[in-house]
Design an enzyme around this catalytic site. Structure first.
Site, PDB file in Angstrom:
ATOM      1  CB  CYS A   7     -15.435 -54.062 -54.021  1.00 28.04           C
ATOM      2  SG  CYS A   7     -15.902 -54.670 -55.637  1.00 28.04           S
ATOM      3  CB  CYS A  79     -12.540 -54.126 -49.898  1.00 25.96           C
ATOM      4  SG  CYS A  79     -13.004 -52.994 -51.194  1.00 25.96           S
ATOM      5  CB  CYS A  87     -11.499 -51.000 -48.444  1.00 24.18           C
ATOM      6  SG  CYS A  87     -13.214 -51.261 -48.834  1.00 24.18           S
TER       7      CYS A  87
END
Length: 159
Positions: A7, A79, A87
């Site tokens: 992430c 994400c 992301c």
């Protein structure tokens, strides 16, 4: 096989994914986590939640994808789609899938509401990890297209 939970900040979702995967994974499978812009610390609510769930937290820390000790075989981006979150895209010859989860670190409200958002992220990730680990992994690790299709299917499941 090394699975990277990726992430942006590497403080909540990817850490929850890494720790939960390692808690449940069979021999030969290992998770890592990283962020494209790591915060430098694991969110205390993530650590507290993992401890409440009986999952070890020792050794987990917020790190950059540039600091990984091994090259992952699979990258799972976690994400969320809320708040126009971008992301990161891991570069390299790896199998990729997106398992979007909203970031509990940005939730505001009462203590109960914030804690509920962390629990929701954990439950989503745990459910998906359990589905992943229920696959015939020995068979699929040599069939990347089929494994990717399964991971993409799992990436939208909710508990």
């Amino acid at each position: 096989m090394n699975v990277l939970f990726l992430c942006t900040g590497n403080s909540c979702r990817s850490i929850l994914g890494e720790a939960t995967f390692n808690h449940l994974a069979p021999a030969g499978w290992r998770a890592l986590s990283a962020g494209s812009k790591p915060t430098g610390q694991v969110h205390p609510r993530s650590l507290a939640l993992l401890e409440r769930e009986g999952i070890a937290t020792e050794g987990y820390y917020s790190k950059s994808w540039n600091d990984l000790p091994v090259t992952p075989d699979i990258v799972l981006s976690v994400c969320g789609n809320a708040a126009n979150e971008t992301c990161p895209a891991y570069l390299g010859p790896v199998l990729r899938s997106h398992w979007g989860v909203d970031d509990p670190a940005h939730v505001t409200g009462t203590e109960a509401e914030i804690n509920a958002s962390f629990m929701a992220a954990y439950r989503i990730l745990r459910h998906r990890i359990e589905q992943f680990l229920a696959l015939p992994l020995d068979e699929l690790k040599n069939r990347p297209a089929q494994l990717k299709a399964e991971l993409d299917r799992i990436g939208v499941l909710l508990p």
